[in-house]
Structure formats: C-alpha cells, structure tokens
Enzyme design. Sequence first.
Site: not given
Length: 352
Positions: A65, A105, A266
């Site tokens: 992030h 964000h 995934q």
Amino acid sequence: MVFKEQDGWTNYTCIPRQWEDAEIMVLLQVMYTDLDFIATFNIEPEVLQHFLFEVYRRYNNIPFHNFKHCFCVTQMMYGLIWMTDLKSKIDSIDLLTMLTSAVCHDLDHTGYNNAYQINARTELALRYNDISPLENHHSAVAFEILEKRESNIFRNLTIEQYKRIREGIIKCILATDMTKHNEILSKFKMILPVFDFKNKDHKDVLMMILIKVSDISNEARPMEVAEPWLDCLLQEFYNQGDMEKLEGLPVTPFMDRDKVTKPSSQTGFIRFVLLPLFIELANLFPCLEQHIVDPVRKALDYYTEMEKALERDKQNRAQEKATKSKESAPGSQAASDAQTASVQECSKTAAQ
Ligand SMILES: Nc1nc2c(ncn2[C@@H]2O[C@@H]3COP(=O)(O)O[C@H]3[C@H]2O)c(=O)[nH]1
C-alpha cells in the site's frame, strides 16, 4: 498524450514499479491536464505539484500500500474513464472526484488492515470507533493536505462545488473498505437494469464501483506486472499474520503464511471477488469485457494450474517421505533385504 485510449491498453497497464517516483508524479499531473481539470477548475500547476508532493510524502514505504499502488489505482481509474467514455456521461466535478479519490485512497496506510487495527486497539480504531478506521484515516489525511492553501487543488472552486467534491471523495474512499463489498455490489446489480447516468443515486454507486474496481485491478494487468504486485501484497499480508501471532491476536486467515500460498490466495479472490465485480461493470460497459474481464479469467487459469502443480508436488513429496521412512524402519522388507545383502557380503568376504 501518454495514456489516451488510441495508444492501446498496454499503456494503462504499464510497469509503474519500474518508474521513479518523480516520473510518477509527472504522469499524475498529465492525467489532471489530460482530463481538462487544470483548465476547467483553474488549478494552478504549482498547486497541483505541491498537492501531489504532499500526497507522495504521506504514502508509507511498505510492501504493497505505497505510492506506486496509489499510482496504479489512479492509472486504472484514468483508463476506465477514457475506455468507457465517461466524459460524455457524467460531469467534470464527478470525474475530478474519482481521480482525486484514487490518488488519496490509501494515504498513510500502515500495512496492517482494519481487522488488525480493531483487534490491536490501535489509535486509529479508537479514533474512529472501529468503523472503517483505515479508510476514515485515508480520507481525513486527504483533507488535511487540501486544507493547506498551497496544496489545495480545489481552492478556486465555489463553495457548492467544494462541498460536492468533499462529499464525493469521502464516499469513494470509504467505499474501498472491503467489508462494504457485498452491499455496494448488490446495490449496483439492482440498479443495473434501469441504470440512468442522470440519476444521482445511480451515479454515486457507479463511482463507488469504479474506485473499487481500480483498487483491486492488479490481476487485469499483464502477468509480468500483476505477479510481482501479488508478491508484495503477500509480503504485507504475511507481515501482519506474523505480527498477529506475536501479539497473541486472532490471525487473519488469508494472512497466515503457514496456510496461504500464492495460488490459493488468488483463485478464491478472483472467483469470488474480482470476477463477480468486474463482470457487473462490464454489463454496463461491454467494452470492458476484453480489457478487465478476459485478463482476469486468464489469471484464474494461471493460478488454478499453479495450485494443481503445487498440490501434485506436495503429494509427491509426501509419497517420497513415506517410502523413505518405510525403507529405514526396522523390520521393513526393504530394511531386511538390505540387511540380508550386507550379511551375504560379509560372509563372502569372510570365506575369502
Ligand atoms: N488475495 C488478493 N487480495 C487482494 C488483491 N488485490 C486486492 N486485494 C485485497 O483487497 C483489498 C482491497 O482493499 P485494501 O487495499 O485495503 O486491501 C486489499 C487486499 O486485502 C489480490 O490480487 N489478491
């Protein structure tokens, strides 16, 4: 321009991990210019630069992030705006809201998700009463930056325009909390058959869907771009899992390095989160099928194969281990054969 649709999809999925942060900042400025925000909202170039630099400073140096993730999400949002010809469907304020929400964000993300914040009773969880602590924080940091005149890209907007943009950014950033995923997707599915770009409620849901899609869009990129990002994500997940074990907190199941592998992480995420979301957006904009749905289907095949290969490997190793322990166990046929051979060898030597 660098990113226009006619340049092809690959430009939206370029490899930002290899770009320098300074280059990324220039590319972000290009997006604001290219979408006519500079001219329409009278944004001074030095204020935009200042804003982007403050944004850059407030992303942390963590595996996933980070500022490059902010860029990827913004780049995808920018790509979606062009590919869906959104400029002809909704007004500039909403477009500015979406691009700026993407930029902001994940501001000051700590690398530990909301579950950790709440369980560890961090300052953020306390401040926001366990309600989307991270997303509330990202949005608050965005407006801290915008409060400073020198970095307020909205300073030439009217009070009404500013109010609308603030409301929109808060809504978009809060929508990136994955605990809201089902609620937002269900709303979108409900309005889809009667979707009207002039209806504010419909448009608000679409804006939330677009930032959500952008936020989790790595698998829509070419594998050579997407896979290294997954490694970074898993690194951040495993760090949290380790920390939770260390602190005696509940271990977030998808962050436990002893249980989660790359393909297992995934296949479930693509099947149950990505595809259902991307397919709905492509129902509204069929042109997106080839750009975001097809690559994600390919990624699912890729990780399904990887998962099978890992499983085969695991079974082979288990079999080898079982054979070995059988061979070395006293009294086993293999052991007694070996023993007989060695006795015969000894007696032959003795006879000579
Ligand atoms: N397993 C998996 N999770 C993802 C992927 N992309 C995004 N996510 C998750 O989706 C979440 C979206 O919000 P966050 O960025 O907070 O954290 C993100 C991850 O937890 C991905 O490719 N694989």
